[in-house]
Design an enzyme around this catalytic site. Sequence first.
Site, short mmCIF file in Angstrom:
data_model
loop_
_atom_site.label_atom_id
_atom_site.label_comp_id
_atom_site.label_asym_id
_atom_site.label_seq_id
_atom_site.Cartn_x
_atom_site.Cartn_y
_atom_site.Cartn_z
N ASP A 334 -4.84 -5.13 7.67
CA ASP A 334 -4.30 -3.78 7.86
C ASP A 334 -2.80 -3.89 8.06
OD1 ASP A 334 -3.71 -1.13 8.80
OD2 ASP A 334 -5.74 -0.95 9.59
N ARG A 336 -0.91 -0.93 8.61
CA ARG A 336 -0.43 0.34 9.15
C ARG A 336 0.37 0.15 10.43
NH1 ARG A 336 -5.96 3.59 9.21
NH2 ARG A 336 -6.68 1.46 9.63
#
Length: 422
Positions: A334, A336
């Site tokens: 990930d 983000r």
Amino acid sequence: MVAESGPGTSPTPNRHIRLTSHSGAVDALTIRWGAATAKDRGPVIGTTTTRAHRHVIGTHSGSYSVYRALAVAAGALSPAHRADLTNTAPTDVIGPYPQWSEPGAIVSLDPWGAMVADAFTTELAAGYDIRPTIAVTKAHVMLPEITDAIARGRLNPDGRTLLSNGAALVTKAAIEPVWYLPGVAARFGCSENALRRVLFEETGGMYPELVTRGDLEVFLPPIGGQTLYIFGDARDLADPAVELTARVHDECNGSDVFGSDICTCRPYLTHAIEECIQGAQRGGVGLVAYYRKEGRALGEVTKFLVYNARKRQAGGDTADQYFARTECVAGVQDMRFQELMPDVLHWLGIRKVHRLVSMSNMKYDAIVGAGIEVGERVNIPDELIPADARVEIDAKMAAGYFTPGPVPDADELKIAKGRGLI
């Protein structure tokens, strides 16, 4: 080196190419990040009309700045154009709030970005080409899921928050990223020099000033921004006594727009909107913050490659391999990184989120870590989870996502629950 001219090129005459976007900034105004007033802080000037006025790295509009370049190259836009800001003022006044000047509270957006026309009238009159980085307007939001909720009696139109045709009345804000590099580096636990170097190298040397102009501390990155949807009075967001229902949602075009059923993104988003409407009707306020971070900020190409890998792997699409397949393709699960996410909550003056419509441990930890209190956490109801998305939700719950129910064990995670590619 001399620029070319002719069909399909910029209408500007032949001139030498500047290998830097600044001319020494001898006439540039000073930015004092974190100052208590707009006048003390100074404007953010990322326009290219007068290069001596520029005092940031990059240009406005994030990823859309490249389209501006194409418009200039095609002769459709004059590079000297200045925005006429007549009648563009925000429909709702947001702030200023104490968080705007709290050290380190806001490092990824300009809190004064919506107030340019009023806060910097003197500078605009003096010829400085200052552009807003935040716009606030009104809108009607219409979704079939909300119309269905009305038909089923879960929502009742009140003519104030929700109309009988299913339209929700909202205040809407668009925010462009504005990074204060020392603050961003501190959030990620690295030195500013290391951050600057990696930004320079990993963008293929797009912005030389990152490594040649250490005096320029503000960067306008070429990435997507965010959109806010506020249900109720925007001023109530800063009042901890008023119930706030909120969701921070990261973009998923396939589900959010086209209804793909491999994930829970759209049903969770629409569920959050329903919760926000109900909260506003109870006398509270609702907030949906929508970030442009497609595919966990890995992009759609990577996301679709991962889909193929999951569906074709031996044993089928299982939750125990959910994150592993992403890491095999992207090198990371990930990207983000929610460290910058709470900035927008600080911009809105938020001190407490009474009902957080999210199961994400990363989002929760970032919000609480930013000093914002979180009360109840609202999970997505089981009946809203598409069958093919069971792999995703089981993997996330096992990885630490919030759930009021049982967490799948190792044996459960190995059962193939996702369909094949057909």
